[in-house]
Every structure is written in C-alpha cells, then in structure tokens.
Design an enzyme around this catalytic site. Structure first.
Site, PDB file in Angstrom:
ATOM      1  N   ARG A 135      -1.606  -5.791  -8.572  1.00 56.91           N
ATOM      2  CA  ARG A 135      -1.404  -7.683  -8.095  1.00 56.91           C
ATOM      3  C   ARG A 135      -0.656  -7.871  -9.275  1.00 56.91           C
ATOM      4  O   ARG A 135       0.302  -7.669  -9.744  1.00 56.91           O
ATOM      5  CB  ARG A 135      -1.282  -7.826  -7.261  1.00 56.91           C
ATOM      6  CG  ARG A 135      -0.859  -6.847  -5.381  1.00 56.91           C
ATOM      7  CD  ARG A 135      -1.516  -7.183  -4.294  1.00 56.91           C
ATOM      8  NE  ARG A 135      -3.252  -6.947  -4.370  1.00 56.91           N
ATOM      9  CZ  ARG A 135      -3.796  -7.079  -3.291  1.00 56.91           C
ATOM     10  NH1 ARG A 135      -3.252  -7.638  -2.012  1.00 56.91           N
ATOM     11  NH2 ARG A 135      -5.027  -6.662  -3.463  1.00 56.91           N
TER      12      ARG A 135
ATOM     13  N   SER B 178      -3.014  -7.998   3.597  1.00 55.76           N
ATOM     14  CA  SER B 178      -2.976  -7.391   4.810  1.00 55.76           C
ATOM     15  C   SER B 178      -3.703  -8.881   5.166  1.00 55.76           C
ATOM     16  O   SER B 178      -2.270  -9.031   6.439  1.00 55.76           O
ATOM     17  CB  SER B 178      -4.173  -6.115   4.806  1.00 55.76           C
ATOM     18  OG  SER B 178      -4.000  -5.389   4.371  1.00 55.76           O
TER      19      SER B 178
ATOM     20  N   LYS C 131     -17.404  -6.601   7.608  1.00 52.52           N
ATOM     21  CA  LYS C 131     -16.088  -7.428   8.137  1.00 52.52           C
ATOM     22  C   LYS C 131     -16.188  -7.561   9.171  1.00 52.52           C
ATOM     23  O   LYS C 131     -15.921  -6.391   9.556  1.00 52.52           O
ATOM     24  CB  LYS C 131     -15.042  -6.605   7.284  1.00 52.52           C
ATOM     25  CG  LYS C 131     -15.042  -7.825   5.864  1.00 52.52           C
ATOM     26  CD  LYS C 131     -13.399  -6.812   4.908  1.00 52.52           C
ATOM     27  CE  LYS C 131     -13.747  -7.423   3.614  1.00 52.52           C
ATOM     28  NZ  LYS C 131     -11.989  -6.723   2.681  1.00 52.52           N
TER      29      LYS C 131
ATOM     30  N   HIS D 157       0.898  -1.314   0.175  1.00 47.67           N
ATOM     31  CA  HIS D 157       0.011  -0.092  -0.058  1.00 47.67           C
ATOM     32  C   HIS D 157       1.066   1.448   0.130  1.00 47.67           C
ATOM     33  O   HIS D 157       0.525   2.076  -0.799  1.00 47.67           O
ATOM     34  CB  HIS D 157      -1.289  -0.099   1.369  1.00 47.67           C
ATOM     35  CG  HIS D 157      -1.772  -0.702   1.474  1.00 47.67           C
ATOM     36  ND1 HIS D 157      -2.387  -1.572   2.376  1.00 47.67           N
ATOM     37  CD2 HIS D 157      -2.961  -1.228   0.171  1.00 47.67           C
ATOM     38  CE1 HIS D 157      -3.209  -2.298   2.564  1.00 47.67           C
ATOM     39  NE2 HIS D 157      -3.745  -2.287   1.499  1.00 47.67           N
TER      40      HIS D 157
END
Ligand code: ADP
Length: 161
Positions: free
Chosen positions: A90, A128, A41, A17
């Site tokens: 990514r 993460s 979440k 990030h």
C-alpha cells in the site's frame, strides 16, 4: 504448473485484497488465497467464516483456490508446489515489514520468491482494521468490501447493539 500463494489474515477480505487477487490471478496458472490461522490473534471472524466469504467472492475466478494454513508460510507453499508468494504494497510504510518477511522467507527456502503488487490508488488507505472500526460504530462500508462482507459485518455488529 506456475502457482502463486497470496497469504494474509483477511479478517475480513476487503476490496483492496480483491484487487490484488483479480490482478494477481492473471499472472499465474493457479492462485491460492491462503488464510493464516494465527492462535495469537483474536479475530472478528473465524477462519471458516473468512474462508466462506472469500470463496463467495472468488467463485467466478476459475484459477483461484482458497486454503487455510498454520505455521510457516514457506512450508505450506512448498507442500502446494508454489514458487511465488504474492504480497500487496500500500504505502512505503508496508515496504520495510514486507521486505523483512521476504528476505527471511527466502533464507529458509531460496527457491520461493516473493513478488509485490502495488495497490490500486483508490485502496491505498484501506485495511481490514479500518473496515471493522467503521462497521463497529455503524458506519457505511459500501465500496470498501464486497457485498457479502458488508452483510456479514452488519450481522456481526447488530448482534452486539
Ligand atoms: P496481514 O495480517 O499479514 O497484514 P492482511 O490480510 O492484512 O494480512 O493482508 C494480506 C496482504 O494483502 C498483505 O500483503 C497486504 O499488504 C495486502 N493488502 C491488504 N490491504 C491491501 C490494500 N488495500 N491494497 C493492496 N494490498 C493490500
């Protein structure tokens, strides 16, 4: 003013990030890192803790701001006067989901564009979730996250040990 918003969960912020923030902020007058408050979440860190960590990491970047939003990203972007959403890519597997989001966002607010920054290769495997798994089982996350995050992860998981 040419403002960009970089949204995400950042639970917690990683060096991947940070790489996007460092590169992205050079392209805009103001760069807003926007943390999504997602009631569906269960995060490891609260939004406030995530914001604090990011704040510490970006404190020397004078054009970077940290914010929290809830609900539609495009609404938040519009309120902040942002014309651009920045997302990191990514792998090709990110592409499908990211383009879907970008198309939907543009349908809602055609004046806001999404741009993608490709990850630096050393961070292409990093997210993460991986970081949290390593830290949870006592592994070393040095080089994967900024030092403040390393410290916070250790604190968090030591409590459970
Ligand atoms: P989300 O929960 O929406 O995936 P994240 O916080 O995981 O949010 O990611 C926010 C943004 O940062 C996304 O655009 C994601 O693709 C990007 N990102 C995450 N990790 C990396 C990385 N290692 N390299 C480049 N971009 C990344």
């Amino acid at each position: 003013m040419f403002i960009a918003v970089y949204p995400g969960s950042f639970d917690p912020i990683t060096n991947g990030h940070l790489d996007i923030i460092e590169r992205g902020r050079k392209l805009f007058e103001k760069f807003i890192v926007a943390i999504l408050r997602n009631p569906h979440k269960l995060p490891l860190f609260s939004v406030e803790e995530r914001a604090q960590m990011i704040q510490e990491v970006v404190q020397d970047f004078e054009n970077v701001e940290v914010a929290v939003f809830e609900g539609l990203l495009v609404k938040f972007a519009q309120e902040k006067g942002c014309k651009v959403i920045v997302r990191g890519l990514r792998a090709i597997s990110d592409y499908e989901y990211e383009t879907q989001l970008a198309v939907i966002n543009r349908k809602m607010f055609p004046e806001i564009e999404t741009i993608f920054l490709p990850t630096s290769t050393e961070y292409s495997y990093l997210n993460s979730t991986v970081v949290k798994e390593i830290a949870r089982f006592g592994g070393c996350v040095k080089g994967l996250v900024p030092p403040v995050v390393e410290r916070k992860l250790r604190e968090r998981f030591d409590t459970f040990r």
